[in-house]
Design a protein around this motif. Structure first.
Motif, PDB file in Angstrom:
ATOM      1  N   MET A   1       0.835  -1.176   0.000  1.00  0.00           N
ATOM      2  CA  MET A   1       0.000   0.000   0.000  1.00  0.00           C
ATOM      3  C   MET A   1       0.885   1.246   0.000  1.00  0.00           C
ATOM      4  N   ARG A   2       0.551   2.194  -0.847  1.00  0.00           N
ATOM      5  CA  ARG A   2       1.346   3.407  -0.979  1.00  0.00           C
ATOM      6  C   ARG A   2       0.883   4.464   0.014  1.00  0.00           C
ATOM      7  N   ASN A   3       1.851   5.189   0.532  1.00  0.00           N
ATOM      8  CA  ASN A   3       1.563   6.295   1.444  1.00  0.00           C
ATOM      9  C   ASN A   3       1.386   7.559   0.598  1.00  0.00           C
ATOM     10  N   GLN A   4       0.257   7.631  -0.090  1.00  0.00           N
ATOM     11  CA  GLN A   4       0.027   8.737  -1.009  1.00  0.00           C
ATOM     12  C   GLN A   4      -1.445   9.127  -0.971  1.00  0.00           C
ATOM     13  N   PRO A   5      -1.713  10.436  -0.798  1.00  0.00           N
ATOM     14  CA  PRO A   5      -3.120  10.863  -0.798  1.00  0.00           C
ATOM     15  C   PRO A   5      -3.709  10.800  -2.201  1.00  0.00           C
ATOM     16  N   LYS A   6      -5.031  10.837  -2.267  1.00  0.00           N
ATOM     17  CA  LYS A   6      -5.717  10.848  -3.550  1.00  0.00           C
ATOM     18  C   LYS A   6      -5.295  12.088  -4.344  1.00  0.00           C
ATOM     19  N   TYR A   7      -5.172  11.948  -5.657  1.00  0.00           N
ATOM     20  CA  TYR A   7      -4.706  13.036  -6.506  1.00  0.00           C
ATOM     21  C   TYR A   7      -5.650  14.231  -6.436  1.00  0.00           C
ATOM     22  N   ASN A   8      -5.062  15.386  -6.237  1.00  0.00           N
ATOM     23  CA  ASN A   8      -5.804  16.635  -6.227  1.00  0.00           C
ATOM     24  C   ASN A   8      -4.896  17.694  -6.850  1.00  0.00           C
ATOM     25  N   PHE A   9      -5.297  18.230  -8.002  1.00  0.00           N
ATOM     26  CA  PHE A   9      -4.464  19.160  -8.757  1.00  0.00           C
ATOM     27  C   PHE A   9      -4.006  20.337  -7.894  1.00  0.00           C
ATOM     28  N   PHE A  10      -4.908  20.945  -7.161  1.00  0.00           N
ATOM     29  CA  PHE A  10      -4.564  22.129  -6.379  1.00  0.00           C
ATOM     30  C   PHE A  10      -3.651  21.792  -5.202  1.00  0.00           C
ATOM     31  N   LYS A  11      -3.889  20.666  -4.554  1.00  0.00           N
ATOM     32  CA  LYS A  11      -3.016  20.245  -3.465  1.00  0.00           C
ATOM     33  C   LYS A  11      -1.624  19.918  -3.995  1.00  0.00           C
ATOM     34  N   ASN A  12      -1.565  19.235  -5.143  1.00  0.00           N
ATOM     35  CA  ASN A  12      -0.273  18.884  -5.722  1.00  0.00           C
ATOM     36  C   ASN A  12       0.490  20.131  -6.145  1.00  0.00           C
ATOM     37  N   THR A  13      -0.228  21.134  -6.629  1.00  0.00           N
ATOM     38  CA  THR A  13       0.419  22.398  -6.969  1.00  0.00           C
ATOM     39  C   THR A  13       0.988  23.040  -5.708  1.00  0.00           C
ATOM     40  N   THR A  14       0.264  22.943  -4.616  1.00  0.00           N
ATOM     41  CA  THR A  14       0.752  23.468  -3.342  1.00  0.00           C
ATOM     42  C   THR A  14       2.034  22.765  -2.927  1.00  0.00           C
ATOM     43  N   TYR A  15       2.076  21.436  -3.094  1.00  0.00           N
ATOM     44  CA  TYR A  15       3.292  20.685  -2.759  1.00  0.00           C
ATOM     45  C   TYR A  15       4.459  21.146  -3.629  1.00  0.00           C
ATOM     46  N   ALA A  16       4.208  21.359  -4.914  1.00  0.00           N
ATOM     47  CA  ALA A  16       5.258  21.800  -5.835  1.00  0.00           C
ATOM     48  C   ALA A  16       5.797  23.172  -5.433  1.00  0.00           C
ATOM     49  N   LEU A  17       4.902  24.076  -5.090  1.00  0.00           N
ATOM     50  CA  LEU A  17       5.328  25.414  -4.682  1.00  0.00           C
ATOM     51  C   LEU A  17       6.069  25.375  -3.346  1.00  0.00           C
ATOM     52  N   LYS A  18       5.657  24.467  -2.463  1.00  0.00           N
ATOM     53  CA  LYS A  18       6.356  24.281  -1.189  1.00  0.00           C
ATOM     54  C   LYS A  18       7.786  23.782  -1.447  1.00  0.00           C
ATOM     55  N   GLY A  19       7.924  22.865  -2.392  1.00  0.00           N
ATOM     56  CA  GLY A  19       9.249  22.373  -2.762  1.00  0.00           C
ATOM     57  C   GLY A  19      10.108  23.461  -3.379  1.00  0.00           C
ATOM     58  N   LEU A  20       9.504  24.278  -4.249  1.00  0.00           N
ATOM     59  CA  LEU A  20      10.223  25.386  -4.872  1.00  0.00           C
ATOM     60  C   LEU A  20      10.706  26.370  -3.806  1.00  0.00           C
ATOM     61  N   LYS A  21       9.835  26.696  -2.872  1.00  0.00           N
ATOM     62  CA  LYS A  21      10.193  27.615  -1.787  1.00  0.00           C
ATOM     63  C   LYS A  21      11.356  27.061  -0.968  1.00  0.00           C
ATOM     64  N   ASP A  22      11.308  25.774  -0.676  1.00  0.00           N
ATOM     65  CA  ASP A  22      12.375  25.150   0.098  1.00  0.00           C
ATOM     66  C   ASP A  22      13.691  25.155  -0.673  1.00  0.00           C
ATOM     67  N   LEU A  23      13.634  24.850  -1.974  1.00  0.00           N
ATOM     68  CA  LEU A  23      14.852  24.877  -2.787  1.00  0.00           C
ATOM     69  C   LEU A  23      15.454  26.279  -2.820  1.00  0.00           C
ATOM     70  N   LEU A  24      14.600  27.293  -2.952  1.00  0.00           N
ATOM     71  CA  LEU A  24      15.089  28.670  -2.973  1.00  0.00           C
ATOM     72  C   LEU A  24      15.701  29.074  -1.638  1.00  0.00           C
ATOM     73  N   LYS A  25      15.185  28.503  -0.573  1.00  0.00           N
ATOM     74  CA  LYS A  25      15.668  28.842   0.761  1.00  0.00           C
ATOM     75  C   LYS A  25      16.987  28.130   1.083  1.00  0.00           C
ATOM     76  N   THR A  26      17.162  26.909   0.560  1.00  0.00           N
ATOM     77  CA  THR A  26      18.268  26.075   1.042  1.00  0.00           C
ATOM     78  C   THR A  26      19.334  25.711   0.009  1.00  0.00           C
ATOM     79  N   GLU A  27      19.053  25.863  -1.273  1.00  0.00           N
ATOM     80  CA  GLU A  27      19.990  25.380  -2.291  1.00  0.00           C
ATOM     81  C   GLU A  27      20.570  26.530  -3.117  1.00  0.00           C
ATOM     82  N   SER A  28      21.838  26.871  -2.863  1.00  0.00           N
ATOM     83  CA  SER A  28      22.448  27.995  -3.575  1.00  0.00           C
ATOM     84  C   SER A  28      22.612  27.706  -5.067  1.00  0.00           C
ATOM     85  N   SER A  29      22.923  26.476  -5.436  1.00  0.00           N
ATOM     86  CA  SER A  29      23.067  26.135  -6.861  1.00  0.00           C
ATOM     87  C   SER A  29      21.742  26.330  -7.597  1.00  0.00           C
ATOM     88  N   PHE A  30      20.660  25.953  -6.962  1.00  0.00           N
ATOM     89  CA  PHE A  30      19.344  26.126  -7.571  1.00  0.00           C
ATOM     90  C   PHE A  30      19.033  27.608  -7.760  1.00  0.00           C
TER      91      PHE A  30
END
Length: 118
Positions: A1-30
């Motif tokens: 069984m996968r530890n994954q919520p049901k697909y939701n476009f808006f929630k997934n976009t939120t996850y992507a933006l959260k990842g982008l924010k984290d990369l901008l905060k922590t990764e100088s190469s990025f």
């Protein structure tokens, strides 16, 4: 069984933006590669070349931060598994770095070829 919520476009976009924010905060190469993207997008827009060349330029430009994000993901997963030096952990991180390196080579070769043949 996968530890994954049901697909939701808006929630997934939120996850992507959260990842982008984290990369901008922590990764100088990025951050550097994203700055390069921001600076070079106008060149793609205003350069006098074919739409195919513009598309190649855009794809190869975007490939760099894409590979950097994947490399960061690999490094974080490896660090989550073990902080001790392990040959396989180092090899996984090196493979991610190689992907970034190849994306930069592809960018430089394609842009050079297009710009020098105008």
């Amino acid at each position: 069984m996968r530890n994954q919520p049901k697909y939701n476009f808006f929630k997934n976009t939120t996850y992507a933006l959260k990842g982008l924010k984290d990369l901008l905060k922590t990764e100088s190469s990025f951050k550097i590669e994203l700055l390069i993207v921001i600076l070079l997008i106008p060149i793609i827009i205003f350069i006098d070349t074919t739409i195919t060349n513009k598309l190649i330029m855009f794809i190869t430009l975007m490939l760099m931060p894409l590979m950097e994000a994947l490399n960061s993901a690999i490094e974080r997963v490896v660090d989550l598994v073990t902080l001790k030096h392990h040959d396989m952990a180092g090899r996984a991180k090196d493979a991610g770095s190689t992907a970034v390196f190849f994306s930069i080579v592809i960018f430089v070769v394609s842009w050079s070829t297009i710009l020098f043949n105008l």
